[in-house]
Scaffold this active site. Structure first.
Site, mmCIF file in Angstrom:
data_model
loop_
_atom_site.group_PDB
_atom_site.id
_atom_site.type_symbol
_atom_site.label_atom_id
_atom_site.label_comp_id
_atom_site.label_asym_id
_atom_site.label_seq_id
_atom_site.Cartn_x
_atom_site.Cartn_y
_atom_site.Cartn_z
ATOM 1 N N GLY A 432 -6.286 -3.836 7.393
ATOM 2 C CA GLY A 432 -5.531 -2.881 6.569
ATOM 3 C C GLY A 432 -5.341 -3.478 5.187
ATOM 4 O O GLY A 432 -4.268 -3.346 4.567
ATOM 5 N N GLY A 433 -6.405 -4.105 4.709
ATOM 6 C CA GLY A 433 -6.302 -4.893 3.457
ATOM 7 C C GLY A 433 -6.376 -4.073 2.189
ATOM 8 O O GLY A 433 -6.432 -4.649 1.095
ATOM 9 N N ASP A 455 -10.174 -1.467 6.180
ATOM 10 C CA ASP A 455 -9.180 -0.405 5.953
ATOM 11 C C ASP A 455 -9.827 0.900 6.363
ATOM 12 O O ASP A 455 -10.964 0.914 6.859
ATOM 13 C CB ASP A 455 -8.715 -0.365 4.475
ATOM 14 C CG ASP A 455 -7.295 0.198 4.329
ATOM 15 O OD1 ASP A 455 -7.107 1.405 4.590
ATOM 16 O OD2 ASP A 455 -6.373 -0.548 3.968
ATOM 17 N N PHE A 487 -7.185 0.182 12.574
ATOM 18 C CA PHE A 487 -6.578 -0.989 13.232
ATOM 19 C C PHE A 487 -5.885 -0.674 14.558
ATOM 20 O O PHE A 487 -5.338 -1.569 15.196
ATOM 21 C CB PHE A 487 -5.698 -1.808 12.292
ATOM 22 C CG PHE A 487 -4.638 -1.084 11.485
ATOM 23 C CD1 PHE A 487 -3.804 -0.127 12.050
ATOM 24 C CD2 PHE A 487 -4.460 -1.425 10.140
ATOM 25 C CE1 PHE A 487 -2.823 0.488 11.290
ATOM 26 C CE2 PHE A 487 -3.470 -0.804 9.370
ATOM 27 C CZ PHE A 487 -2.647 0.162 9.953
ATOM 28 N N ARG A 502 -1.015 -7.811 5.588
ATOM 29 C CA ARG A 502 0.068 -7.809 4.586
ATOM 30 C C ARG A 502 0.583 -6.386 4.395
ATOM 31 O O ARG A 502 -0.208 -5.463 4.176
ATOM 32 C CB ARG A 502 -0.433 -8.362 3.250
ATOM 33 C CG ARG A 502 0.717 -8.494 2.237
ATOM 34 C CD ARG A 502 0.272 -9.150 0.954
ATOM 35 N NE ARG A 502 -0.524 -8.248 0.129
ATOM 36 C CZ ARG A 502 -0.896 -8.514 -1.138
ATOM 37 N NH1 ARG A 502 -0.537 -9.666 -1.688
ATOM 38 N NH2 ARG A 502 -1.618 -7.656 -1.809
ATOM 39 N N HIS A 506 5.355 -3.517 8.698
ATOM 40 C CA HIS A 506 6.614 -2.889 8.285
ATOM 41 C C HIS A 506 6.482 -1.367 8.136
ATOM 42 O O HIS A 506 7.462 -0.651 8.153
ATOM 43 C CB HIS A 506 7.189 -3.541 7.012
ATOM 44 C CG HIS A 506 6.494 -3.196 5.731
ATOM 45 N ND1 HIS A 506 7.025 -3.527 4.505
ATOM 46 C CD2 HIS A 506 5.325 -2.558 5.465
ATOM 47 C CE1 HIS A 506 6.223 -3.094 3.561
ATOM 48 N NE2 HIS A 506 5.182 -2.510 4.102
HETATM 49 C C1 LIG Z 1 1.071 -0.758 2.391
HETATM 50 S S1 LIG Z 1 -0.621 -0.731 2.314
HETATM 51 C C2 LIG Z 1 -1.024 -2.432 2.290
HETATM 52 C C3 LIG Z 1 -2.390 -2.715 1.764
HETATM 53 C C4 LIG Z 1 -2.779 -4.202 1.702
HETATM 54 N N1 LIG Z 1 -2.627 -4.889 2.949
HETATM 55 C C5 LIG Z 1 -2.039 -4.929 0.621
HETATM 56 O O1 LIG Z 1 -1.279 -5.833 0.914
HETATM 57 O O2 LIG Z 1 -2.201 -4.566 -0.560
HETATM 58 C C6 LIG Z 1 -1.054 -0.241 3.967
HETATM 59 C C7 LIG Z 1 -2.515 -0.061 4.194
HETATM 60 O O3 LIG Z 1 -2.721 0.312 5.563
HETATM 61 C C8 LIG Z 1 -3.843 1.177 5.582
HETATM 62 N N2 LIG Z 1 -3.891 1.922 6.854
HETATM 63 C C9 LIG Z 1 -3.051 2.901 7.279
HETATM 64 N N3 LIG Z 1 -3.411 3.309 8.505
HETATM 65 C C10 LIG Z 1 -4.510 2.589 8.858
HETATM 66 C C11 LIG Z 1 -5.312 2.539 10.024
HETATM 67 N N4 LIG Z 1 -5.075 3.308 11.081
HETATM 68 N N5 LIG Z 1 -6.322 1.650 10.065
HETATM 69 C C12 LIG Z 1 -6.561 0.838 9.007
HETATM 70 N N6 LIG Z 1 -5.836 0.831 7.875
HETATM 71 C C13 LIG Z 1 -4.812 1.704 7.824
HETATM 72 C C14 LIG Z 1 -3.615 2.046 4.377
HETATM 73 O O4 LIG Z 1 -4.804 2.703 3.972
HETATM 74 C C15 LIG Z 1 -3.141 1.021 3.370
HETATM 75 O O5 LIG Z 1 -4.201 0.491 2.636
#
Ligand SMILES: C[S@@+](CC[C@H](N)C(=O)[O-])C[C@H]1O[C@@H](n2cnc3c(N)ncnc32)[C@H](O)[C@@H]1O
Length: 616
Positions: A432-433, A455, A487, A502, A506
């Protein structure tokens, strides 16, 4: 003569009572009310009991024992810690003043700090006026409530009922002295850290924040915590409640100025004399007196400066908004859908169904958009643009950019305070980067590390463009790969050294977090670890997993922890998610077959929690 003997009689009775009955209680006295007149005390008592004051006991100077028992009878029903003197109308001339002085000797309180309290609409009797004058002559304030002083040698009563903890003046004084001492010591520490490394004292607009030395970090935490403790002790508590209740206007003011790009307008104008409010009004389209009030609120909050009336400049804080789109995006993010959702939180928390729900489809956010779409689904919903075509919501771009902004500010301690360098040429999978914000920074600092950014497909598609700009060498050297991956499904990259998440857990309720973690477990090799970069919540009670703030600050440094609570409630509002304590992370980990092996305390708001497969 007559009056003199009556008053002496009264004092004798009072002295006996004080000595045998209420002497022990007086050690806890925090305020004294002087109630002028018999009628006055009757009128004042109900007000005092119901109002802001606290009341334990009335001590009438009046010789009327009937009256005395009425007052003590009322007082016995109350469990507060104040004393009321009834200066009866029977004391004439200056005798009331004498009584007060004699009393002050008997119970050893300082009449400088006598509270003069009058009943509502009560006429001040002649003799009361004299008492007041008498009090005034001794250099005291009159008719105003002044805290009752206990000598500094007064021992703290540690056995008091915690309910009335804050009413114990001795404790309050001791706490204030200790907080001020911490404030002074920590400030000296910060100054010496600045002197030994002047670059740590300031940050230029657009620069990445420098990771402070451990001493400077600790000093900052202590200064903020001590400031909060001092404010709590000295501020009128009711006024404090009002202030917090209206505090969201401070955030609104910041959103207005960020949207109107005030920092940039000020930077282009006269930096010495400032830019006039009329000019700012012309450039922003916001009526001048309205904009001035918005700006003045922020000036009082130490953001922007008004050098002379109606002329504004940037200051050290506001200039950080200059030409910094990612930072502006993160400032504006809570002002849009986040703010709308927060307005629904009070209602959702008392809704019998929604309050009990842990679903990410039943948070305040859904109440604000009137559907059960998750934030992610809502963000990706196309909208009809002014030209009639379909396009992306502006919030989607704002969200992406804001993640870059927050990552830049909060990321550096994560890069410094975990031993990434010891991993040599390891592979880091960023789950989820996003577009790889964290990995871009790590790739610059640790050229031997390799990265896989995962992601959702629409997000990773954007990633190569970002890397081409931010770290093309890593892209060309094949040190980074991008994989679309959900994920909640099994991790496709096996046996990597690090699986990093990261700002992921939360965003999700507990069950989903367990699923996200469980989906990683089959991929873990013997040397694999999961690193969670999130806030680790600390409460004011402290935790065995982190060092507590020095006494008398709240264990979590209070005010220094404010942003963490703000984010925690934002997660609740948007996703039914939460910022978790070390204990809560450990519980989730165990349910996924993992365990917390170490919490890496970083010099910022985010820490790294390291998980490994649970040993049985
Ligand atoms: C708050 S952001 C954090 C992004 C990154 N980790 C950072 O620190 O900048 C949450 C991320 O989770 C991703 N996300 C949400 N649901 C997801 C899923 N089911 N599988 C993979 N990624 C997902 C979103 O697209 C988003 O990029």
């Amino acid at each position: 003569m007559y009056h003199q003997s009556r008053s002496e009689l009264a004092l004798l009775a009072l002295y006996t009572v004080l000595l045998f009955e209420i002497g022990p209680i007086l050690r806890n006295v925090t305020e004294v009310f002087l109630i002028p007149g018999d009628r006055g005390i009757r009128q004042s008592l109900p007000n005092i009991g119901k109002g802001s004051s606290s009341l334990l006991l009335t001590i009438p100077i009046s010789p009327s024992l009937t009256e005395y028992s009425i007052f003590t009878g009322i007082a016995k029903d109350r469990t507060h810690t104040d004393v009321i003197f009834d200066t009866s109308t029977r004391f004439r001339g200056s005798k009331g003043g004498n009584c007060l002085r004699i009393l002050s000797r008997i119970i050893k309180f300082n009449t400088d700090h006598t509270t003069i309290c009058q009943g509502k609409k009560q006429q001040v009797p002649h003799e009361t006026t004299e008492i007041l004058r008498d009090v005034r002559e001794h250099g005291r304030q009159s008719r105003e409530r002044v805290p009752f002083s206990v000598s500094s040698s007064t021992k703290l009563n540690t056995e008091i009922n915690p309910r009335y903890y804050n009413l114990n003046l001795a404790e309050r004084i001791s706490k204030l002295r200790s907080a001020v001492k911490l404030l002074v010591e920590a400030s000296e520490q910060a100054i010496s850290a600045w002197e030994s490394d002047p670059s740590s004292a300031s940050i230029l607009p657009g620069d990445l924040p420098k990771v402070p030395s451990f001493d400077l970090h600790n000093a900052r935490q202590t200064i903020l915590g001590a400031s909060g403790t001092c404010a709590e002790l000295v501020q009128d508590p009711q006024q404090r409640l009002f202030e917090v209740s209206f505090q969201y206007y401070e955030a609104r003011a910041l959103h207005v100025t960020a949207r109107a790009r005030i920092a940039e307008i000020l930077d282009e104008g006269d930096k010495v004399n400032g830019v006039s409010i009329d000019e700012l009004s012309k450039k922003t389209g916001i009526k001048s007196h309205k904009l001035a009030r918005v700006l003045r609120m922020l000036c009082s909050a130490h953001i922007f400066a008004e050098g002379s009336t109606g002329f504004f400049t940037n200051n050290y804080v506001s200039e950080q908004m200059l030409n910094n789109e990612p930072l502006l995006a993160y400032i504006m993010l809570p002002g849009g859908f986040g703010y709308d959702a927060s307005a629904k939180l009070p209602q959702v928390l008392v809704d019998p169904i929604k309050s009990q729900s842990e679903s990410d489809r039943q948070a305040a956010f859904q109440a604000s958009i009137g559907s059960n779409k998750t934030l992610w689904e809502w963000l990706e919903e196309p909208i009809t643009l002014p030209d009639g075509t379909k396009g992306a919501k502006p919030d989607l771009e704002l969200f992406g950019l804001s993640m870059v902004g927050v990552g830049r500010v909060q990321g550096p301690p994560l890069h410094s305070d975990y031993p990434w360098g010891d991993l040599e040429n390891a592979t880091v999978v960023d789950v989820g980067g996003g577009v790889g914000g964290m990995c871009i920074d790590l790739s610059r600092k640790y050229p031997n590390l390799n990265f896989i950014v995962e992601d959702r497909a629409p997000v990773v598609e954007q990633a190569p463009r970002v890397w081409a700009k931010e770290n093309p060498e890593a892209l060309h050297a094949d040190r980074v790969k991008f994989i679309p991956h959900d994920f909640f499904t099994e991790q496709p990259v096996k046996n990597a050294d690090v699986y990093h998440l990261r700002f992921i857990l939360h965003d999700w309720p507990d069950d989903e977090c367990i699923q996200i973690l469980s989906s990683l477990v089959p991929a873990l090799g013997p040397n694999s670890r999961i690193l969670i970069s999130d806030q680790v919540m600390r409460t004011t009670c402290g935790s065995q997993h982190s060092k507590s703030a020095p006494h008398p600050l709240p264990a979590n440094y209070g005010l220094a922890h404010r942003y963490l609570h703000e984010l925690d409630l934002a997660m609740l509002t948007l996703f039914n998610g939460r910022e978790r304590t070390a204990e809560e992370i450990d519980t989730l980990a165990k349910k996924a077959g993992l365990e917390v092996v170490k919490i890496w305390e970083c010099r910022g708001v985010i820490w790294i929690t390291e998980l490994r497969v649970r040993r049985v």
